[in-house]
Design a protein around this motif. Structure first.
Motif, PDB file in Angstrom:
ATOM      1  N   THR A 182       0.806  -1.219   0.000  1.00 39.61           N
ATOM      2  CA  THR A 182       0.000   0.000   0.000  1.00 39.61           C
ATOM      3  C   THR A 182       0.843   1.274   0.000  1.00 39.61           C
ATOM      4  OG1 THR A 182      -0.184  -0.313   2.396  1.00 39.61           O
ATOM      5  CG2 THR A 182      -2.052  -1.012   1.043  1.00 39.61           C
ATOM      6  N   SER A 183       2.162   1.125  -0.151  1.00 40.91           N
ATOM      7  CA  SER A 183       3.059   2.291  -0.216  1.00 40.91           C
ATOM      8  C   SER A 183       3.736   2.326  -1.587  1.00 40.91           C
ATOM      9  CB  SER A 183       4.112   2.217   0.894  1.00 40.91           C
ATOM     10  OG  SER A 183       3.520   2.233   2.163  1.00 40.91           O
ATOM     11  N   PRO A 184       3.010   2.697  -2.627  1.00 43.56           N
ATOM     12  CA  PRO A 184       3.540   2.586  -3.987  1.00 43.56           C
ATOM     13  C   PRO A 184       4.566   3.641  -4.375  1.00 43.56           C
ATOM     14  CG  PRO A 184       1.382   3.622  -4.042  1.00 43.56           C
ATOM     15  CD  PRO A 184       1.611   3.183  -2.619  1.00 43.56           C
ATOM     16  N   LEU A 185       4.677   4.732  -3.613  1.00 41.55           N
ATOM     17  CA  LEU A 185       5.568   5.817  -4.001  1.00 41.55           C
ATOM     18  C   LEU A 185       6.961   5.705  -3.401  1.00 41.55           C
ATOM     19  CD1 LEU A 185       3.090   8.842  -3.871  1.00 41.55           C
ATOM     20  CD2 LEU A 185       3.539   7.236  -5.730  1.00 41.55           C
ATOM     21  N   ARG A 186       7.177   4.732  -2.506  1.00 41.83           N
ATOM     22  CA  ARG A 186       8.529   4.531  -1.965  1.00 41.83           C
ATOM     23  C   ARG A 186       9.462   4.112  -3.085  1.00 41.83           C
ATOM     24  NH1 ARG A 186       6.839  -0.288  -1.544  1.00 41.83           N
ATOM     25  NH2 ARG A 186       6.080  -0.670   0.558  1.00 41.83           N
ATOM     26  N   LEU A 187      10.716   4.509  -2.980  1.00 46.02           N
ATOM     27  CA  LEU A 187      11.722   4.191  -3.973  1.00 46.02           C
ATOM     28  C   LEU A 187      12.718   3.194  -3.403  1.00 46.02           C
ATOM     29  CD1 LEU A 187      12.497   7.783  -5.332  1.00 46.02           C
ATOM     30  CD2 LEU A 187      10.877   6.106  -6.261  1.00 46.02           C
TER      31      LEU A 187
ATOM     32  N   PRO B  13      10.556  11.550   2.924  1.00 44.12           N
ATOM     33  CA  PRO B  13       9.759  12.740   2.637  1.00 44.12           C
ATOM     34  C   PRO B  13       8.275  12.396   2.521  1.00 44.12           C
ATOM     35  CG  PRO B  13      10.888  12.001   0.663  1.00 44.12           C
ATOM     36  CD  PRO B  13      11.417  11.157   1.790  1.00 44.12           C
ATOM     37  N   LYS B  14       7.440  13.371   2.801  1.00 46.69           N
ATOM     38  CA  LYS B  14       5.997  13.160   2.712  1.00 46.69           C
ATOM     39  C   LYS B  14       5.578  12.714   1.318  1.00 46.69           C
ATOM     40  CE  LYS B  14       1.673  13.323   3.954  1.00 46.69           C
ATOM     41  NZ  LYS B  14       1.111  12.280   4.836  1.00 46.69           N
ATOM     42  N   SER B  15       6.260  13.218   0.300  1.00 48.22           N
ATOM     43  CA  SER B  15       5.884  12.924  -1.083  1.00 48.22           C
ATOM     44  C   SER B  15       5.995  11.446  -1.439  1.00 48.22           C
ATOM     45  CB  SER B  15       6.746  13.740  -2.050  1.00 48.22           C
ATOM     46  OG  SER B  15       8.120  13.415  -1.885  1.00 48.22           O
ATOM     47  N   ARG B  16       6.773  10.674  -0.649  1.00 47.29           N
ATOM     48  CA  ARG B  16       6.917   9.243  -0.918  1.00 47.29           C
ATOM     49  C   ARG B  16       6.315   8.388   0.196  1.00 47.29           C
ATOM     50  NH1 ARG B  16      12.395  10.750  -2.318  1.00 47.29           N
ATOM     51  NH2 ARG B  16      13.299   9.387  -0.737  1.00 47.29           N
ATOM     52  N   SER B  17       5.541   9.021   1.071  1.00 49.36           N
ATOM     53  CA  SER B  17       5.043   8.334   2.269  1.00 49.36           C
ATOM     54  C   SER B  17       3.550   8.053   2.261  1.00 49.36           C
ATOM     55  CB  SER B  17       5.389   9.177   3.510  1.00 49.36           C
ATOM     56  OG  SER B  17       6.783   9.256   3.694  1.00 49.36           O
ATOM     57  N   TYR B  18       2.896   8.212   1.129  1.00 51.15           N
ATOM     58  CA  TYR B  18       1.451   7.984   1.094  1.00 51.15           C
ATOM     59  C   TYR B  18       1.121   6.497   1.214  1.00 51.15           C
ATOM     60  CZ  TYR B  18       0.957  12.855  -0.179  1.00 51.15           C
ATOM     61  OH  TYR B  18       0.999  14.228  -0.163  1.00 51.15           O
ATOM     62  N   ASP B  19       0.136   6.209   2.053  1.00 52.22           N
ATOM     63  CA  ASP B  19      -0.311   4.834   2.305  1.00 52.22           C
ATOM     64  C   ASP B  19      -1.750   4.719   1.816  1.00 52.22           C
ATOM     65  OD1 ASP B  19      -0.337   2.205   3.390  1.00 52.22           O
ATOM     66  OD2 ASP B  19      -1.376   2.975   5.156  1.00 52.22           O
ATOM     67  N   ILE B  20      -1.976   3.839   0.847  1.00 52.48           N
ATOM     68  CA  ILE B  20      -3.305   3.739   0.229  1.00 52.48           C
ATOM     69  C   ILE B  20      -4.248   2.920   1.095  1.00 52.48           C
ATOM     70  CG2 ILE B  20      -4.578   2.765  -1.713  1.00 52.48           C
ATOM     71  CD1 ILE B  20      -2.439   3.710  -3.555  1.00 52.48           C
TER      72      ILE B  20
ATOM     73  N   ASP C 111      -7.130   8.076  -1.492  1.00 52.72           N
ATOM     74  CA  ASP C 111      -5.689   7.807  -1.512  1.00 52.72           C
ATOM     75  C   ASP C 111      -5.239   7.351  -2.902  1.00 52.72           C
ATOM     76  OD1 ASP C 111      -5.533   8.389   1.218  1.00 52.72           O
ATOM     77  OD2 ASP C 111      -5.838   6.299   1.797  1.00 52.72           O
ATOM     78  N   PHE C 112      -6.060   6.530  -3.547  1.00 53.57           N
ATOM     79  CA  PHE C 112      -5.737   6.072  -4.897  1.00 53.57           C
ATOM     80  C   PHE C 112      -5.618   7.253  -5.849  1.00 53.57           C
ATOM     81  CE2 PHE C 112      -6.270   1.457  -4.619  1.00 53.57           C
ATOM     82  CZ  PHE C 112      -5.521   1.041  -5.696  1.00 53.57           C
ATOM     83  N   LEU C 113      -6.608   8.135  -5.795  1.00 52.06           N
ATOM     84  CA  LEU C 113      -6.621   9.294  -6.689  1.00 52.06           C
ATOM     85  C   LEU C 113      -5.423  10.194  -6.424  1.00 52.06           C
ATOM     86  CD1 LEU C 113     -10.438  10.157  -6.583  1.00 52.06           C
ATOM     87  CD2 LEU C 113      -9.177   9.102  -8.470  1.00 52.06           C
ATOM     88  N   LEU C 114      -5.102  10.391  -5.153  1.00 50.67           N
ATOM     89  CA  LEU C 114      -3.981  11.252  -4.806  1.00 50.67           C
ATOM     90  C   LEU C 114      -2.664  10.671  -5.296  1.00 50.67           C
ATOM     91  CD1 LEU C 114      -2.812  13.694  -3.389  1.00 50.67           C
ATOM     92  CD2 LEU C 114      -2.861  12.420  -1.230  1.00 50.67           C
ATOM     93  N   CYS C 115      -2.467   9.362  -5.115  1.00 47.68           N
ATOM     94  CA  CYS C 115      -1.222   8.738  -5.563  1.00 47.68           C
ATOM     95  C   CYS C 115      -1.100   8.762  -7.083  1.00 47.68           C
ATOM     96  CB  CYS C 115      -1.131   7.307  -5.034  1.00 47.68           C
ATOM     97  SG  CYS C 115      -0.700   7.211  -3.276  1.00 47.68           S
ATOM     98  N   GLU C 116      -2.201   8.572  -7.785  1.00 44.38           N
ATOM     99  CA  GLU C 116      -2.160   8.657  -9.241  1.00 44.38           C
ATOM    100  C   GLU C 116      -1.759  10.061  -9.676  1.00 44.38           C
ATOM    101  OE1 GLU C 116      -5.892   7.185 -10.794  1.00 44.38           O
ATOM    102  OE2 GLU C 116      -4.952   5.233 -11.183  1.00 44.38           O
ATOM    103  N   TRP C 117      -2.289  11.056  -8.995  1.00 43.23           N
ATOM    104  CA  TRP C 117      -1.933  12.439  -9.321  1.00 43.23           C
ATOM    105  C   TRP C 117      -0.460  12.694  -9.035  1.00 43.23           C
ATOM    106  CZ3 TRP C 117      -0.359  16.529  -6.055  1.00 43.23           C
ATOM    107  CH2 TRP C 117      -0.292  17.777  -6.698  1.00 43.23           C
ATOM    108  N   MET C 118       0.039  12.153  -7.906  1.00 40.90           N
ATOM    109  CA  MET C 118       1.449  12.322  -7.563  1.00 40.90           C
ATOM    110  C   MET C 118       2.354  11.702  -8.629  1.00 40.90           C
ATOM    111  SD  MET C 118       1.863  13.980  -4.640  1.00 40.90           S
ATOM    112  CE  MET C 118       3.480  13.459  -4.073  1.00 40.90           C
TER     113      MET C 118
END
Length: 228
Positions: A108-113, A205-212, A217-224
């Protein structure tokens, strides 16, 4: 591998999500949510084996399609709403006992690198701690939070002599973001938790910390993702 020590990464992905149905295999910007974590984990220079733990046949097929190893089917009693999050990790270590370190990567943390994954592992090694977890600064400080008493009376969550008016006057605080958990395997067997007084933090950073957890949350991560 780290200093001749083997590292296992576990991605727990059960089928029965409540907030967003079938979210682990729902597409997030052209590929399943689960795939984002698999791809980041496979880039790690430390992880020797990346597995997905699931009881769901469709999730297992998606995991294999994107290159994850699925060495076992998780027992259904370890895939319930009330199942503690640590249980699938302990189960994986029992099934695959020859690993010195374990990394938990929640799908559920798709933006982590990969730099977050490897950075968390390095933080554990550099500090000599038995466990390290990823954290981020929360949007709202707990120093500005209250509990409501009878009659609607406000009681500060954290006692303080006077309430700070400016955010920059508040102490720095951090919250778990759920992206990366790392621990020594034997230590985790004993504690049954990544979080003890011995655990150290890796700041993301907050920009990579979104948890769906919700549709929003899905919409926000897609936008990110699209704005990058």
């Amino acid at each position: 591998m780290i200093n001749n020590k083997k590292v296992l990464a576990v991605i727990p992905a059960r089928g029965g999500s409540k907030g967003v149905l079938r979210k682990n295999i729902r597409n997030l910007f052209r590929k399943p949510l689960l795939a984002w974590t698999i791809e980041a984990g496979k880039q790690s220079k430390y992880i020797d084996r990346l597995i997905v733990s699931s009881e769901d046949s469709e999730i297992i097929e998606v995991a294999k399609t994107f290159g994850a190893d699925v060495p076992f089917i998780r027992p259904k009693h370890l895939a319930q709403d009330q199942t503690p999050g640590i249980d699938p990790v302990i189960h994986a270590l029992k099934e695959l006992p020859d690993y010195d370190y374990v990394v938990l990567l929640q799908p559920t943390s798709p933006l982590r690198l990969v730099e977050d994954i490897d950075g968390c592992i390095e933080q554990l090694l550099n500090t000599g701690a038995p466990a390290c977890v990823s954290v981020t600064e929360p949007e709202k400080s707990p120093y500005w939070m209250y509990m409501l008493q009878e009659g609607g009376l406000m009681q500060p969550l954290i006692s303080q002599k006077e309430v700070a008016v400016r955010r920059q006057d508040l102490p720095s605080v951090y919250a778990l973001n759920g992206a990366v958990y790392v621990a020594r395997s034997e230590w985790l067997y004993e504690t049954k938790s990544f979080l003890t007084e011995e655990t150290v933090a890796f700041i993301m950073p907050k920009s990579r910390s979104y948890d769906i957890d919700t549709e929003e949350d899905f919409l926000l991560c897609e936008w990110m993702i699209t704005k990058q």
